[in-house]
Write a protein that holds these residues in place. Structure first.
Motif, PDB file in Angstrom:
ATOM      1  N   VAL A  63     -55.632 -50.767 -29.406  1.00  0.00           N
ATOM      2  CA  VAL A  63     -54.636 -50.621 -30.469  1.00  0.00           C
ATOM      3  C   VAL A  63     -54.637 -49.218 -31.077  1.00  0.00           C
ATOM      4  O   VAL A  63     -53.640 -48.494 -31.013  1.00  0.00           O
ATOM      5  CB  VAL A  63     -54.869 -51.681 -31.569  1.00  0.00           C
ATOM      6  CG1 VAL A  63     -53.814 -51.542 -32.665  1.00  0.00           C
ATOM      7  CG2 VAL A  63     -54.854 -53.083 -30.977  1.00  0.00           C
ATOM      8  N   TYR A  66     -54.300 -46.288 -28.501  1.00  0.00           N
ATOM      9  CA  TYR A  66     -53.379 -46.787 -27.473  1.00  0.00           C
ATOM     10  C   TYR A  66     -52.972 -45.689 -26.488  1.00  0.00           C
ATOM     11  O   TYR A  66     -52.636 -44.571 -26.876  1.00  0.00           O
ATOM     12  CB  TYR A  66     -52.125 -47.368 -28.134  1.00  0.00           C
ATOM     13  CG  TYR A  66     -51.008 -47.614 -27.149  1.00  0.00           C
ATOM     14  CD1 TYR A  66     -51.035 -48.712 -26.297  1.00  0.00           C
ATOM     15  CD2 TYR A  66     -49.937 -46.720 -27.057  1.00  0.00           C
ATOM     16  CE1 TYR A  66     -50.021 -48.923 -25.385  1.00  0.00           C
ATOM     17  CE2 TYR A  66     -48.918 -46.924 -26.144  1.00  0.00           C
ATOM     18  CZ  TYR A  66     -48.964 -48.033 -25.302  1.00  0.00           C
ATOM     19  OH  TYR A  66     -47.963 -48.233 -24.389  1.00  0.00           O
ATOM     20  N   PHE A  73     -51.900 -53.495 -24.842  1.00  0.00           N
ATOM     21  CA  PHE A  73     -51.372 -53.950 -26.127  1.00  0.00           C
ATOM     22  C   PHE A  73     -49.847 -53.844 -26.170  1.00  0.00           C
ATOM     23  O   PHE A  73     -49.188 -54.582 -26.908  1.00  0.00           O
ATOM     24  CB  PHE A  73     -51.990 -53.123 -27.264  1.00  0.00           C
ATOM     25  CG  PHE A  73     -51.562 -53.569 -28.629  1.00  0.00           C
ATOM     26  CD1 PHE A  73     -51.935 -54.814 -29.118  1.00  0.00           C
ATOM     27  CD2 PHE A  73     -50.774 -52.750 -29.434  1.00  0.00           C
ATOM     28  CE1 PHE A  73     -51.535 -55.231 -30.379  1.00  0.00           C
ATOM     29  CE2 PHE A  73     -50.372 -53.160 -30.691  1.00  0.00           C
ATOM     30  CZ  PHE A  73     -50.756 -54.404 -31.169  1.00  0.00           C
TER      31      PHE A  73
END
Length: 440
Positions: A63, A66, A73
């Motif tokens: 996250v 990323y 994700f």
């Protein structure tokens, strides 16, 4: 199909049930969209657990840090975007078209293809990596299929069946003068004598029973309106024109099919320049039985003929004439919009032939429906001829004389009507076989 060529249509549908709430099939679609996001999140959580021994590091890499080359994700985010679009469109605003789910599916597939091209599968080679990609791809197409083939068609059928109130055995045919309750039966004792049949009439005594016959016999006791008399005249004219076509042997051109036994379609130009199509075949059922099924079970057409969405008797005019309403199913995968038809039907037995003929009429109580094109039928219908040597078989003739109106070129319609009649014959043969099995 009934006596007339009713071709397919696409009607805008209501998303609410009779109580104003969301229809059950639309709620199911929203549940599928919700399942989509939840299932994707669950698989992603399991994926992150397998990816690294440290849960915190896994979530940070997926996250906070990323990267499209290493993180999955974005699959969760694409599912979330898809969920928001579908719920807003089909639950909150309850739109009645497939364009939003098409956009969501297109964006999802485009993103997944790009993801597969740039993602480093060597970085995360566990099976859940592939599962996340495949699940998103499959579920978005399931949502598209379910909306287009389940939600919209079922809501369409509900709308079409509520456009015209059904006529049943309990529907009063003698209406009173009470404006607050027009369906109330008049209590007046004043009745009138029925109109005599013309002395020159060559119509044979009626055979078979109609579930409306008793009520219609009562209706003949009251005076007909000028409009009713004009409808009756048009019904008689339809028989005369169809019988004239039946007796005509010249200028018919073969269109498609095999022969007069297996089924074939001929055509010819009418005196006004349009094409009339003529289907003929031999069916394994007695003429009277087939005729009674086609005439007196009009409202059951949609149960065995998939090209018909709805068929209703609107107003009986006499013991062998009425006003009926037909709506056809979508054709050409939705490219051809729905046509509905208001027709006057005339049936009986004359000159050794069972017949059910008719033509389009304007009926004030049935105005054109939004998003449906009102089609127009010239004189056409069915003739059923008994076979003297084989009483359990009959010759079936269908004269199709239709103008679908709208934006469709008539040449395009003409090129498709022959095949449509053969499709109808296939459904009719299957229905006849079911009737025979039921009889046994």
């Amino acid at each position: 199909m009934s006596n007339f060529a009713t071709t397919s249509v696409e009607a805008e549908v209501g998303a609410e049930g009779p109580d104003g709430k969301m229809s059950p099939v639309r709620r199911t679609f929203c549940l599928i969209a919700t399942f989509d996001i939840i299932f994707t999140v669950v698989i992603w959580i399991i994926y992150t657990q397998i990816l690294s021994a440290s849960k915190t590091d896994s979530y940070k890499n997926e996250v906070l840090n990323y990267d499209i080359h290493y993180s999955m994700f974005d699959i969760v985010m694409s599912a979330a975007v898809r969920f928001v679009l579908l719920i807003l469109a089909y639950a909150l605003f309850r739109i009645r078209h497939w364009w939003m789910v098409a956009i969501a599916t297109f964006l999802t597939c485009t993103f997944l293809i790009a993801k597969c091209l740039v993602f480093d599968f060597n970085y995360a080679s566990n099976s859940l990596t592939y599962a996340l990609l495949l699940v998103s791809f499959v579920i978005c197409w399931i949502e598209t299929w379910f909306l287009d083939f389940k939600v919209l068609p079922q809501e369409k059928r509900y709308l079409l069946r509520t456009l015209i109130p059904a006529v049943s055995e309990r529907t009063p045919l003698l209406r009173g003068n009470n404006p607050e309750n027009p369906d109330a039966i008049s209590t007046t004792d004043e009745f009138h004598s029925p109109i005599d049949s013309p002395a020159s009439s060559d119509e044979e005594p009626m055979e078979g029973t109609n579930k409306y016959s008793q009520a219609v016999n009562r209706q003949t006791l009251i005076d007909k309106t000028p409009m009713d008399l004009s409808y009756l005249k048009l019904g008689k004219e339809s028989w005369e024109q169809v019988y004239s076509l039946y007796k005509s042997e010249s200028n018919w051109v073969f269109q498609c099919g095999k022969d007069a036994t297996e089924g074939c379609v001929l055509s010819k130009k009418s005196h006004v320049g349009n094409k009339i199509f003529f289907l003929q075949a031999v069916l394994n059922i007695s003429a009277k039985e087939l005729w009674e099924d086609l005439v007196f079970r009009t409202e059951d057409l949609s149960t065995w003929n998939p090209t018909i969405l709805d068929s209703k008797l609107i107003k009986p005019l006499s013991e062998n004439c009425d006003i009926s309403y037909y709506v056809a199913a979508p054709g050409a995968k939705g490219l051809v919009k729905s046509r509905d038809f208001v027709v006057v039907r005339k049936w009986g037995k004359r000159k050794g032939l069972y017949f059910s003929t008719g033509m389009s009429v304007k009926f004030p109580n049935i105005p054109p429906v939004d998003k449906c094109v009102r089609g127009e039928n010239g004189a056409g219908g069915y003739l059923v001829e008994p076979l003297s040597t084989e009483p359990n078989k009959c010759k079936f003739y269908w004269f199709c004389n239709t103008n679908l109106k709208g934006m469709l070129p008539q040449k395009l319609v003409d090129s498709a009507l022959g095949g449509m009649q053969l499709d109808y014959l296939k459904h009719l043969r299957h229905h006849v076989e079911q009737l025979r099995q039921y009889k046994v």
